[in-house]
Scaffold this motif. Sequence first.
Motif, PDB file in Angstrom:
ATOM      1  N   SER A   1      96.934  18.290 118.078  1.00  0.00           N
ATOM      2  CA  SER A   1      95.505  18.590 118.194  1.00  0.00           C
ATOM      3  C   SER A   1      95.340  20.067 118.519  1.00  0.00           C
ATOM      4  N   HIS A   2      94.260  20.663 118.027  1.00  0.00           N
ATOM      5  CA  HIS A   2      94.016  22.082 118.297  1.00  0.00           C
ATOM      6  C   HIS A   2      92.905  22.300 119.307  1.00  0.00           C
ATOM      7  N   GLY A   3      92.524  21.259 120.028  1.00  0.00           N
ATOM      8  CA  GLY A   3      91.498  21.473 121.047  1.00  0.00           C
ATOM      9  C   GLY A   3      90.433  20.400 121.014  1.00  0.00           C
ATOM     10  N   PHE A   4      89.476  20.520 121.920  1.00  0.00           N
ATOM     11  CA  PHE A   4      88.472  19.471 122.107  1.00  0.00           C
ATOM     12  C   PHE A   4      87.612  19.267 120.859  1.00  0.00           C
ATOM     13  N   VAL A   5      87.134  20.380 120.280  1.00  0.00           N
ATOM     14  CA  VAL A   5      86.257  20.253 119.116  1.00  0.00           C
ATOM     15  C   VAL A   5      87.011  19.653 117.938  1.00  0.00           C
TER      16      VAL A   5
END
Lengths: 297, 623
Positions: free
Chosen positions: A56-60
Amino acid sequence: MKILESAAVIITGIVFGLFLLGVQRKLVARVQRRYGPPIWQQFIDVAKLFSKSSISHGFVFDMGVMMALGGTIATLLFVPIGKLQVLSMSGDFIVVVYLMAVASLGMAMSAVNSGNPNASIGVMRALTQMFGYELPYLMVMMGMMFAYRTSSILGMAQVQQGGILNWNLFRVPIGAIVVFISMFGISGKKPFDTPIAPAEIASGPMVEYSGKFLGSLTLMHALVIFVDISIFVNVFLGGASNYWFFLLKVLAVFSLMVLISSVIPRFRVEQVVTFSWKWPLFFAVIQSVILVAMGVR
Amino acid sequence: MCPFGTISSFSFSLLIISPLIYLLARFDRRWASAFLALASGLGLYKLATMYGEWGLPSQSFEIIPNVTISFTNSPIQWYFAFIGLGIMLTIFLFEISWLSKSRTPSAHIFFEAVILASLPGFFMAGDLMTLYIFFELMSWAAFFIVSQASEKSEKAARTFIAMNTTGAMALLYVLFLLYTRFSTLNIEELRTLLPSAGAGFNLIIFALFVFSGLIKAGSFPLHTWLRKTHGNAPDSFSAVLSGYLIKYGSFVVAVTTVIFPSLLLFSNAPHFMGLPLPNYILAVLGGVSIIVGTLMAIKQQDAKMLIAYSSVSHAGYIVMALAMVSSYSVAGGLLHVLVHALAAAGMFLSMAAVKYRTGTTNMSELGGLVDRMPVTFATYLISIISTAGIPPMVGFVSKWLIYQSTITGGFIFLSFAAFFGSIGSFLYVFRPLATVFFGQRPKRLENVREVPFIMQLPMIIISALTVIFGVLPSIALKPIAEAERYYGIKPVSFSFSEIRGALGSWNSVLVFFVFMLGFIMAAVIFYLARKSVRVGLLENYTAGEIPREIINSPELYHYAHNFYRPVERLYEHHPSLEDFYETALGENLKKFGVFLKTLFYNHRLDWYLYVSILTILFLWWLL
């Protein structure tokens, strides 16, 4: 009762959507004189993807994927599927089209948040060609909504009852062809597959997805295709009173699309816009002028 | 206390104490800004108590016979004023902290006090003279604020004042025409008197009003000041300009088409699809404005200029809707005033916040700010969802209402323009999102922090309102339906959760909850699967090789410059109206000015001799 029906609709959408993708792989293979994977291959793929690890590259990046899948599930509930009409009483065409946009926005956001320029280019291409194909689609629908004085998808399906010749495919033939062409764009089929273009931009928005992300987006893609063709079947092919008959119509339309797209090469991105604004838009405007001229009271 | 006394006293007392506010700002700018926030809050409260007391005789004082400064209260005016004060309130909250970046904070806050004073005066004006005076006051104050930002903005401010003064002159000329004809300028009286005048007279009045309205609203073909002015104004003031001041123009258009019963006035004029030709032409201008604004917004490199062109497009929606004067279009147009006020304020404030921390709004120099400025990002996201007209935000409701009107009327071009702007807005609003908040973060932005809480607060308020009105548009539709009833248009029909249109109904609460349900289901599917591993932005697929340049300077790996190049290429060589005004009009005007200057400041006295001799000869021949 509504809850059971909703569950039935969602399961239909997912199962039949994945089935359609399987049919697509098989059909393309046969056109190319290959044997092709089994028709249930797509189910295996999705199950496998959900069981694998992912990055994953982050929350968004996470939230966008949920928005994409959630938005399409929500849209699905507003579309009548034969007798299964969960929320189609309030299934306004404009609402449905814009709810689909939430899903696309979610996916675009998530893809771009990966930080990979290929994803950004892919999203740019997707938005650009959307500018092309959506306009003719909406212009035809504008004429139809004017003529029938309703924007309800169910309402448009109901006015076509009583024989094949009442279908809008024969009443509004130019519009039907234009919308059929636009559907290639919505479902990302050749010649409108510039956003994915694996050989040029490494699958564009999909480049950074893995595991459950890719699984969710495959589900979303299956649902988008199903919703998209369901709208076409309801609006131009008279809907259907029978659940199985409805699915058959969807399958027929989809197979035709796959057969056409499997022998067409890809457009360059601005060619999509110039083509869409030259021919489909021209005919869409002619169609809506005819509808408006006939319908003025 | 008389309710109208409060409005006039609000305006005048604020004007009178504005020099004191300047002194207060010299002392401490934060207190001055907080004081103005408090004042606009007070104004909002006063306005809220005035809801429902329509059209009472107003307090007025005469300046020349039959020409008064007077204030009145009608639903449309109340609605515009209420939104205006609300936007000003959020801006003043924002400026408590933002003003530290201003070059001239005291003057900035002083002129904004003048604008705040002009706002209720303009919108609650009982007669056109009051309207004109406050219109001029606002333009004058805005001119000084715009010119303060940088060297570049002086030129922008000159363009602004030149075009706005032209608009004001047109308005003044209308005032003269109306006064000589009816010897009154009272809006309510003119409403009843105008139908007795001939169609030709009404057409002139209509055209001049529209001319000044389109300039102020920033609508085609008079939108050219918007890019420069909004792009170069002080950052927080861009939000006022776009969020509220261009609504002065929308209000003038509303006066022309809705308050003055334009359908009745032109009932004998030729009609197109059941709409009088003057109204239809105005609507088409609105439609062209949507298309031009959209196409120009797509090719901007600077986020603020991009939002400026999106304002052109949205001004087009408002003008188009108000020109059609049907039940749905007026509701849609008035609601769009609220939508765009919130969205533009949200977008400009988030960009002001970005500039506050990074010092630029040039999109290709930014990137990856989402982790660093989450609240700013959320504000921008919610505002653009509303701008693009996607449910469940309020932007969808107004567009839906406008579609009801364009489609049932059978207006093919207007529907086309509305769809064009709607789909085009997906393109241009996504660009800042992708390039400023997403993508690779340049090394120099590594330590950027979120703005202070006092700047986040107004952004949070605006986002919350955008969502609340989107889920429950009936709150905002209540005064709108009241306005329609007041001006004799069939009010739009709605209940708590459902709006009934001509083509069908849509249930905002239902759509919101179904969307949330879908989202929750997706989240359940998502979180039931194996947890994902979080990796950094630079751990990307790069076809097997990681070039060293990317690790040293991530901005090279950020797709931001010329984002929509393939689309732009399609209309690269378009004619530019801005250039046309500058060269054809501006240059010739300058030449004329130089010529006049030579007449007066020429040291060669023989010129005067020649001119005098010629004049005498001419008079001799004449007499």
